[in-house]
Design a protein around this motif. Structure first.
Motif, PDB file in Angstrom:
ATOM      1  N   LEU A  48      10.207   9.909  -0.352  1.00 10.03           N
ATOM      2  CA  LEU A  48       9.868   8.504  -0.619  1.00 10.03           C
ATOM      3  C   LEU A  48       8.736   8.075   0.059  1.00 10.03           C
ATOM      4  O   LEU A  48       7.448   7.259  -0.118  1.00 10.03           O
ATOM      5  CB  LEU A  48      11.414   7.603   0.320  1.00 10.03           C
ATOM      6  N   ALA A  49       7.993   9.178   1.460  1.00  7.51           N
ATOM      7  CA  ALA A  49       6.586   9.034   1.834  1.00  7.51           C
ATOM      8  C   ALA A  49       6.080   9.139   0.464  1.00  7.51           C
ATOM      9  O   ALA A  49       4.925   8.491   0.910  1.00  7.51           O
ATOM     10  CB  ALA A  49       7.063   9.912   3.185  1.00  7.51           C
ATOM     11  N   VAL A  50       6.210  10.357  -0.011  1.00  2.00           N
ATOM     12  CA  VAL A  50       5.240  10.907  -0.189  1.00  2.00           C
ATOM     13  C   VAL A  50       4.860   9.685  -1.859  1.00  2.00           C
ATOM     14  O   VAL A  50       3.519   9.476  -1.759  1.00  2.00           O
ATOM     15  CB  VAL A  50       5.158  12.214  -1.359  1.00  2.00           C
ATOM     16  N   TYR A  51       6.193   9.138  -1.990  1.00  7.07           N
ATOM     17  CA  TYR A  51       6.007   7.650  -3.345  1.00  7.07           C
ATOM     18  C   TYR A  51       4.972   6.884  -2.989  1.00  7.07           C
ATOM     19  O   TYR A  51       4.595   6.269  -3.266  1.00  7.07           O
ATOM     20  CB  TYR A  51       7.032   8.159  -3.763  1.00  7.07           C
ATOM     21  N   TYR A  52       5.795   6.840  -1.706  1.00  7.51           N
ATOM     22  CA  TYR A  52       5.185   5.284  -2.004  1.00  7.51           C
ATOM     23  C   TYR A  52       3.826   5.337  -0.772  1.00  7.51           C
ATOM     24  O   TYR A  52       2.735   4.114  -1.171  1.00  7.51           O
ATOM     25  CB  TYR A  52       6.499   4.393  -0.979  1.00  7.51           C
ATOM     26  N   VAL A  53       3.202   6.711  -0.498  1.00 10.37           N
ATOM     27  CA  VAL A  53       1.818   6.715   0.368  1.00 10.37           C
ATOM     28  C   VAL A  53       1.358   6.988  -0.310  1.00 10.37           C
ATOM     29  O   VAL A  53      -0.431   6.645  -0.455  1.00 10.37           O
ATOM     30  CB  VAL A  53       2.368   7.102   1.710  1.00 10.37           C
ATOM     31  N   LEU A  54       1.698   8.141  -0.757  1.00 10.63           N
ATOM     32  CA  LEU A  54       0.170   8.157  -2.106  1.00 10.63           C
ATOM     33  C   LEU A  54      -0.759   7.805  -2.388  1.00 10.63           C
ATOM     34  O   LEU A  54      -2.457   7.436  -2.906  1.00 10.63           O
ATOM     35  CB  LEU A  54       0.516   9.837  -3.170  1.00 10.63           C
ATOM     36  N   ALA A  69      -6.943   8.380  -4.429  1.00  6.96           N
ATOM     37  CA  ALA A  69      -6.713   9.913  -4.451  1.00  6.96           C
ATOM     38  C   ALA A  69      -5.691  10.333  -5.346  1.00  6.96           C
ATOM     39  O   ALA A  69      -6.515  11.201  -6.359  1.00  6.96           O
ATOM     40  CB  ALA A  69      -5.891  10.292  -2.875  1.00  6.96           C
ATOM     41  N   VAL A  70      -4.952   9.609  -6.180  1.00  6.84           N
ATOM     42  CA  VAL A  70      -4.285   9.847  -7.021  1.00  6.84           C
ATOM     43  C   VAL A  70      -4.330   8.751  -7.576  1.00  6.84           C
ATOM     44  O   VAL A  70      -4.031   7.644  -7.848  1.00  6.84           O
ATOM     45  CB  VAL A  70      -3.128   9.881  -7.029  1.00  6.84           C
ATOM     46  N   ALA A 177       5.159   0.302  -6.967  1.00  2.38           N
ATOM     47  CA  ALA A 177       4.761   1.655  -6.418  1.00  2.38           C
ATOM     48  C   ALA A 177       4.141   2.397  -7.262  1.00  2.38           C
ATOM     49  O   ALA A 177       3.090   2.937  -7.386  1.00  2.38           O
ATOM     50  CB  ALA A 177       5.795   2.318  -5.305  1.00  2.38           C
ATOM     51  N   PHE A 178       5.127   1.988  -8.585  1.00  2.00           N
ATOM     52  CA  PHE A 178       4.643   3.376  -9.785  1.00  2.00           C
ATOM     53  C   PHE A 178       3.275   2.911 -10.312  1.00  2.00           C
ATOM     54  O   PHE A 178       2.431   3.371 -10.363  1.00  2.00           O
ATOM     55  CB  PHE A 178       5.747   3.220 -10.392  1.00  2.00           C
ATOM     56  N   VAL A 179       3.356   1.172 -10.394  1.00  2.00           N
ATOM     57  CA  VAL A 179       1.863   1.004 -11.388  1.00  2.00           C
ATOM     58  C   VAL A 179       0.960   0.748 -10.162  1.00  2.00           C
ATOM     59  O   VAL A 179      -0.297   0.866 -11.236  1.00  2.00           O
ATOM     60  CB  VAL A 179       2.314  -0.289 -11.231  1.00  2.00           C
ATOM     61  N   LEU A 180       1.054   1.035  -8.749  1.00  2.00           N
ATOM     62  CA  LEU A 180      -0.438   1.513  -8.570  1.00  2.00           C
ATOM     63  C   LEU A 180      -0.739   2.987  -8.852  1.00  2.00           C
ATOM     64  O   LEU A 180      -1.907   2.489  -8.135  1.00  2.00           O
ATOM     65  CB  LEU A 180       0.252   0.955  -6.430  1.00  2.00           C
ATOM     66  N   TYR A 181      -0.230   3.711  -9.235  1.00  2.00           N
ATOM     67  CA  TYR A 181      -0.830   5.008  -9.544  1.00  2.00           C
ATOM     68  C   TYR A 181      -2.082   4.711 -10.584  1.00  2.00           C
ATOM     69  O   TYR A 181      -2.996   5.295 -10.720  1.00  2.00           O
ATOM     70  CB  TYR A 181       0.243   5.700 -10.101  1.00  2.00           C
ATOM     71  N   PHE A 182      -2.063   3.722 -11.516  1.00  2.00           N
ATOM     72  CA  PHE A 182      -2.956   3.303 -12.673  1.00  2.00           C
ATOM     73  C   PHE A 182      -3.937   2.301 -12.336  1.00  2.00           C
ATOM     74  O   PHE A 182      -4.568   2.232 -13.858  1.00  2.00           O
ATOM     75  CB  PHE A 182      -1.770   2.797 -13.478  1.00  2.00           C
ATOM     76  N   ALA A 183      -4.343   1.693 -11.146  1.00  2.00           N
ATOM     77  CA  ALA A 183      -5.313   0.939 -11.017  1.00  2.00           C
ATOM     78  C   ALA A 183      -5.494   1.508  -8.873  1.00  2.00           C
ATOM     79  O   ALA A 183      -4.237   1.863  -8.825  1.00  2.00           O
ATOM     80  CB  ALA A 183      -4.865  -0.506 -10.899  1.00  2.00           C
ATOM     81  N   ASP A 184      -6.150   0.474  -8.649  1.00  2.00           N
ATOM     82  CA  ASP A 184      -6.985   0.682  -7.459  1.00  2.00           C
ATOM     83  C   ASP A 184      -5.624   0.023  -7.162  1.00  2.00           C
ATOM     84  O   ASP A 184      -4.918  -1.761  -6.785  1.00  2.00           O
ATOM     85  CB  ASP A 184      -8.237  -0.176  -6.511  1.00  2.00           C
ATOM     86  N   ALA A 185      -5.306   0.794  -5.811  1.00  2.00           N
ATOM     87  CA  ALA A 185      -3.544   0.130  -5.090  1.00  2.00           C
ATOM     88  C   ALA A 185      -3.455  -1.403  -3.303  1.00  2.00           C
ATOM     89  O   ALA A 185      -2.693  -1.612  -4.618  1.00  2.00           O
ATOM     90  CB  ALA A 185      -2.827   1.829  -4.773  1.00  2.00           C
ATOM     91  N   PRO A 186      -4.787  -0.828  -3.155  1.00  2.00           N
ATOM     92  CA  PRO A 186      -4.294  -2.335  -2.527  1.00  2.00           C
ATOM     93  C   PRO A 186      -5.030  -3.413  -3.035  1.00  2.00           C
ATOM     94  O   PRO A 186      -4.568  -4.631  -3.229  1.00  2.00           O
ATOM     95  CB  PRO A 186      -5.362  -1.714  -1.705  1.00  2.00           C
ATOM     96  N   THR A 187      -5.810  -3.411  -4.191  1.00  2.00           N
ATOM     97  CA  THR A 187      -6.589  -4.429  -4.704  1.00  2.00           C
ATOM     98  C   THR A 187      -5.670  -4.762  -6.047  1.00  2.00           C
ATOM     99  O   THR A 187      -5.021  -5.801  -5.638  1.00  2.00           O
ATOM    100  CB  THR A 187      -7.760  -3.995  -5.458  1.00  2.00           C
TER     101      THR A 187
END
Length: 481
Positions: A48-54, A69-70, A177-187
């Motif tokens: 869960l840490a890897v999935y949510y933090v990455l 990073a990813v 969290a999954f969709v954050l891998y497809f765009a700038d996560a904080p934004t």
């Protein structure tokens, strides 16, 4: 829950009919403590840490480049993984990654069966998380079974409502969290929270929220037994020397209560260590009885080992009645032979070397690849024309790739033909390519020789002198050799 048990007895393997309920009946596992339960909690936290933090980790790539990073950047057509950048034309790296994952799964199966399923599979991780919420709100197995058929009260409705609300929040966090891998996560996180994200982003969050809520909250063991294809593959490549969860029936049978076993031993009659307490069955998240033999639905989580060890400790009997053990050693136990553990054997060593070799090959390929590339496609119609001066001309589509952060000038040359001349339509032989971009060129190659020959297109970086080459063929007109 109904399961189809594939049980392997020392004499033969056979199919056992379902024993527990129906397919629609949900398993209600009992909580347990022990070393394998602690390992599962550690794996859950790590996953869960890897999935949510990455998605929030940063990696500096230079001006104009994303610093996530990813990132799966569909807009730019890139896959970023820390220092690795994959272009669409390099999809073979993803193919290699899938092959590598398959080899690792097969290797793990040869070492310890479905240990991936028991500790690291997303279905297992989120099901464990949902079960933890259920346990904290509704109580352990006995309490939940009592409440299952009891009349609804205000307290019971509150418990159910709170449980499902927390499940939905977890599921939304999973989809978000999954969709954050497809765009700038904080934004994107701010846009999702303020209602400014795209419809597609909200759609994917909704889809993943519903699937997580359904699969981890309701389907659970049905996914591991019936929906996932890996149990069937596991049954096909089952290895009797793998360290899977097994019941040492030569020690546990015949079963009986502690009092009955003591009476039988006092009479000099055989008595097993198993007291038929059913704890191994009650704690199983799949709802199988491991004492019936290896089962294709077993996810090798080891919770039944913890439950059995706890009972054996209370009774003052040796632990390990259920344990990670090779089936060949169970058969040796029946013959009163000493066990032999062969984790290092030709199968595991060869699979391990295959994994290392593939990882090494992919690593070398990634480290040696250039930040420029040239590809060539020959014209199909016409493939060749004869000019008025008698020379033969072929047309090609040349694409230059500049994977660097700055604009670069490339000098294009063609070798392999005598008296060759080239024409870059609309440009000269030195062309500029924007940073992190591609440029398509129309190139005409002419020669006085009407012959089929191999040609090489060389693009040389004017500043650094680095060159990339692509091979193709010069085709003569009809009547040529």
């Amino acid at each position: 829950m109904a399961t189809l048990d594939i049980s392997f007895k020392p004499e033969r393997a056979h199919l056992r009919k379902p024993r527990r309920g129906t397919i629609a009946e949900r398993v209600v596992p009992q909580s347990v403590s022990g070393r394998y339960r602690r390992l599962k909690w550690a794996a859950l936290i790590a996953c869960l840490a890897v999935y949510y933090v990455l998605p929030f980790m940063r990696w500096a790539r230079g001006p104009g480049q994303p610093d996530q990073a990813v990132l799966f950047d569909f807009e730019r057509g890139r896959l970023y993984f820390f220092f690795i950048e994959i272009w669409p034309q390099e999809v073979y790296y993803l193919t290699g990654l899938l092959i590598l994952a398959t080899l690792i799964l097969i290797w793990l199966n040869a070492v310890a069966g479905r240990v991936w399923c028991g500790y690291f599979c997303p279905q297992t991780v989120w099901t464990d998380l949902f079960l933890l919420v259920e346990h904290l709100i509704e109580g352990d197995r006995r309490e939940r079974l009592k409440k299952r058929g009891a009349p609804l009260t205000a307290r019971r409705l509150l418990e159910v409502g709170v449980k499902h609300a927390i499940w939905v929040v977890i599921a939304m966090g999973t989809g978000g969290a999954f969709v954050l891998y497809f765009a700038d996560a904080p934004t994107l996180l701010v846009e999702l929270a303020t209602g400014q994200a795209s419809v597609l982003s909200y759609a994917w969050v909704g889809i993943l929220t519903s699937t997580t809520y359904t699969l981890a909250g309701f389907a659970r063991e049905q996914v591991c037994t019936w929906m996932c294809p890996w149990p069937r593959l596991q049954g096909a490549i089952w290895d009797p020397e793998a360290l899977t969860v097994n019941y040492r029936d030569y020690r546990g049978e015949p079963r009986g209560s502690a009092k009955k076993a003591a009476e039988l031993r006092a009479k000099g009659e055989p008595a097993g260590d198993c007291v038929d307490c059913m704890q191994c069955v009650n704690v199983c998240p799949i709802g199988i009885d491991i004492r019936e033999g290896p089962n294709f639905a077993c996810i090798n989580c080891g919770l039944c080992v913890d439950a059995c060890d706890g009972i054996m400790t209370k009774l003052g009997r040796p632990r390990g009645l259920i344990d990670y053990e090779a089936w060949t050693n169970i058969e040796r136990g029946h013959r009163k032979e000493s066990p032999r553990r062969r984790v290092m054997r030709p199968k595991t060593v060869s699979l391990g070397l295959s994994v290392v070799a593939l990882m090494g090959a992919m690593g070398v390929s990634l480290s040696m690849r250039s930040d420029a590339k040239v590809t060539v496609i020959h014209d199909r119609n016409p493939v060749a024309v004869r000019l008025s001066d008698g020379r033969i001309r072929n047309g090609y589509t040349v694409r230059l790739y500049n994977k660097a952060d700055g604009e670069r000038d490339f000098r294009l040359e063609v070798t392999g033909l005598p008296e060759v001349s080239i024409e870059v339509v609309g440009d000269d032989a030195t062309v500029s390519v924007a940073p992190d971009a591609t440029r398509e060129l129309r190139v005409l190659v002419s020669t006085s020789v009407n012959d089929r020959q191999a040609v090489a297109f060389t693009a040389t970086d004017v500043a650094s002198g680095a060159a990339v080459v692509a091979q193709d063929t010069f085709i003569p007109v009809e009547g040529g050799r």
